[in-house]
Design an enzyme around this catalytic site. Structure first.
Site, short mmCIF file in Angstrom:
data_model
loop_
_atom_site.label_atom_id
_atom_site.label_comp_id
_atom_site.label_asym_id
_atom_site.label_seq_id
_atom_site.Cartn_x
_atom_site.Cartn_y
_atom_site.Cartn_z
N GLU A 89 -4.96 -8.85 0.36
CA GLU A 89 -5.62 -8.58 1.64
C GLU A 89 -7.09 -8.33 1.40
O GLU A 89 -7.46 -7.60 0.47
CB GLU A 89 -5.07 -7.32 2.35
CG GLU A 89 -3.72 -7.46 2.97
CD GLU A 89 -3.27 -6.19 3.69
OE1 GLU A 89 -4.12 -5.44 4.21
OE2 GLU A 89 -2.05 -5.96 3.72
N GLU A 137 0.82 -1.22 0.00
CA GLU A 137 0.00 0.00 0.00
C GLU A 137 0.85 1.27 0.00
O GLU A 137 0.79 2.08 0.95
CB GLU A 137 -0.96 0.00 1.20
CG GLU A 137 -1.90 -1.19 1.21
CD GLU A 137 -3.02 -1.07 2.25
OE1 GLU A 137 -2.97 -0.16 3.08
OE2 GLU A 137 -3.96 -1.89 2.20
C1 BG6 Z 1 -4.25 -2.65 5.35
C2 BG6 Z 1 -2.82 -2.77 5.81
O1 BG6 Z 1 -4.48 -1.32 5.05
O2 BG6 Z 1 -5.27 -2.91 6.22
C3 BG6 Z 1 -2.64 -3.46 7.15
O3 BG6 Z 1 -1.98 -3.33 4.86
C4 BG6 Z 1 -3.77 -3.10 8.08
O4 BG6 Z 1 -1.38 -3.13 7.65
C5 BG6 Z 1 -5.07 -3.58 7.44
O5 BG6 Z 1 -3.59 -3.60 9.36
C6 BG6 Z 1 -6.31 -3.37 8.29
O6 BG6 Z 1 -6.50 -2.02 8.57
P1 BG6 Z 1 -6.52 -1.46 10.05
O7 BG6 Z 1 -6.36 0.00 9.91
O8 BG6 Z 1 -7.80 -1.85 10.63
O9 BG6 Z 1 -5.35 -2.10 10.73
#
Ligand code: BG6
Length: 460
Positions: free
Chosen positions: A363, A166
């Site tokens: 993800e 990201e």
């Molecule tokens: C993604 C990232 O944006 O989302 C992770 O690559 C992150 O590092 C994940 O943990 C979930 O988002 P958040 O803000 O709830 O941790």
């Protein structure tokens, strides 16, 4: 089974070094930007939980790997922490850190898990933070050197590399929305940092090609499709297009096509925030495109043209207003909309506009606050909402694949509960529950049992 995926489809999970390892001052690791920030402003972090221990993967990696396998994870992406492998601005290698990643990689392979490694997951070493981070061009070249060390040391066993996770988050949240360090709001710096991060990624690709490693190299981009309120209104479409340029195409186009979209360059020029670009930089970007793409997808963006004049510092909000609608499905813990069809739209976009290059969902996942509420009488988190979330997205992915999209895997964020930056452990994402108040005790959630079946049967 209604949804069958092709043989060899990767079923797995993603996390990152800084969010899982802990052991922050062990094994010769030096501080990262998160240790640096937490020391200065611990009140910014949910419940005051910092990055020192996270899920203790550093000590418990063998157990995690076995339990992930029991939850059906056959490929796992994490990141190599720059601060664990390189000790200083001069590039001194920390052999203890290298040995740790050797052990982790070997353990994964021995347990039938394909290791996939990312080189940057929001975690700059403190020694570069103190020199201005990615505002400083030196950091760009240092990153490429760090990448070269990783290819040399681990390239014999890693088939899937990625440069950044990201990348847009670095300028977006560090230099506009203030959720990452240095938490300033400065669009000019954001544009410069964004350019430097892309250059660093392209230089790492160049190092990879030079290394002669046999694997593949890609980048992980969070694609956030923008839907406008009224597609028949030119102003609404324009607002959505601008957001697409800023949040999606700013890294997607240079990484996949080797060039920036014209609209983005024009926009930055109009705003007087074009970054400083040295001779030869654009050539490096042009020549070093990626082999495959990782797509992080969580939520869409909803935009309409502004109805009032924007006042305030230069931000994307200048160009749009968000909108909501009746029946919008939300994950209220995280405040993110759940919109499964976007997966299909992302796949179509890659197929139509990016040469249908190989890609995977790197993800996708659902963070829930207060999961203890869902513990059943046997102490198992009954997370049916997570199972439904995954199924909902996989259905649209399956449809896109039947229509020819080139997707080769699905990774859930995350295989086990991990630390989420300033949200710390507020929301839980894992297939495995981690009790951070009981020595990071690891237990299987209902979704872990279900994911195992999904992975074994290659469908549902
Ligand atoms: C993604 C990232 O944006 O989302 C992770 O690559 C992150 O590092 C994940 O943990 C979930 O988002 P958040 O803000 O709830 O941790």
């Amino acid at each position: 089974m209604d949804y069958v995926f092709p043989n060899g489809f990767l079923w797995g999970g993603a996390s990152s070094g800084p969010q899982s390892e802990g052991g922050s001052n062990e094994g010769g690791r030096v501080k990262s930007e998160w240790d640096y920030w937490f020391e200065r402003e611990p009140e910014r972090f949910f419940d005051g939980v910092g990055p020192a221990v996270t899920s203790d993967f550093y000590h418990k990696y063998k157990e995690y790997i076995q339990k992930m396998r029991q939850a059906g994870v056959t490929s796992y992406r994490t990141s190599i922490q720059w601060s664990r492998v390189i000790r200083d601005c001069e590039g001194t290698v920390n052999e203890e850190g290298v040995a740790f990643y050797h052990d982790v990689i070997n353990e994964m392979i021995a347990n039938g898990i394909e290791p996939m490694m990312c080189l940057h997951h929001f975690d700059l070493p403190e020694y570069w933070v103190k020199k201005g981070g990615f505002e400083n061009r030196e950091t760009v070249f240092a990153f490429a050197k760090f990448a070269a060390v990783c290819f040399e040391r681990f390239g014999d066993r890693i088939k899937y590399w990625t440069t950044f996770n990201e990348p847009v988050i670095i300028p977006e949240t560090g230099y506009l929305y203030q959720r990452h360090y240095p938490a300033v709001c400065d669009a000019k710096k954001a544009a410069q940092v964004g350019f430097h991060v892309q250059l660093a990624s392209s230089l790492a690709v160049e190092e990879f090609r030079k290394s002669g490693c046999s694997g593949k190299i890609g980048i992980i981009i969070n694609l956030t499709p923008t839907y406008c309120e009224n597609p028949d209104k030119a102003e609404d479409r324009k607002a959505a297009d601008i957001l697409d340029l800023i949040f999606n195409r700013s890294f997607l186009d240079p990484s996949v096509k080797g060039e920036y979209p014209k609209g983005l360059t024009e926009l930055l020029k109009e705003e007087g925030i074009l970054p400083v670009i040295a001779e030869g930089d654009l050539d490096i970007i042009r020549k070093n495109t990626i082999d495959y793409l990782g797509v992080n997808y969580y939520h869409p963006r909803r935009a309409k043209a502004r109805t009032s004049v924007y006042e305030g510092p230069l931000m994307p909000e200048k160009y749009y207003e968000p909108y909501t609608f009746e029946g919008q499905k939300m994950n209220t813990s995280r405040g993110w909309e759940i919109y499964e069809p976007a997966i299909y739209d992302i796949a179509e976009n890659i197929k139509e506009n990016y040469g249908n290059l190989p890609w995977y969902i790197s993800e996708n996942g659902m963070g829930i606050q207060g999961e203890e509420e869902f513990l059943d009488e046997n102490g198992v988190v009954s997370d049916d909402y997570r199972i439904e979330f995954i199924k909902g997205h996989l259905k649209y992915l399956h449809k896109a694949m039947e229509e020819g999209c080139n997707c080769f895997g699905y990774h859930l964020w995350a295989p086990f509960d991990c630390w989420s930056w300033i949200n710390a452990y507020k929301n839980r994402y894992g297939l495995l529950r981690v009790d951070i108040y009981d020595n990071c005790k690891i237990t299987m959630k209902k979704s872990g049992t279900w994911f195992k079946e999904l992975s074994d049967r290659n469908g549902f």
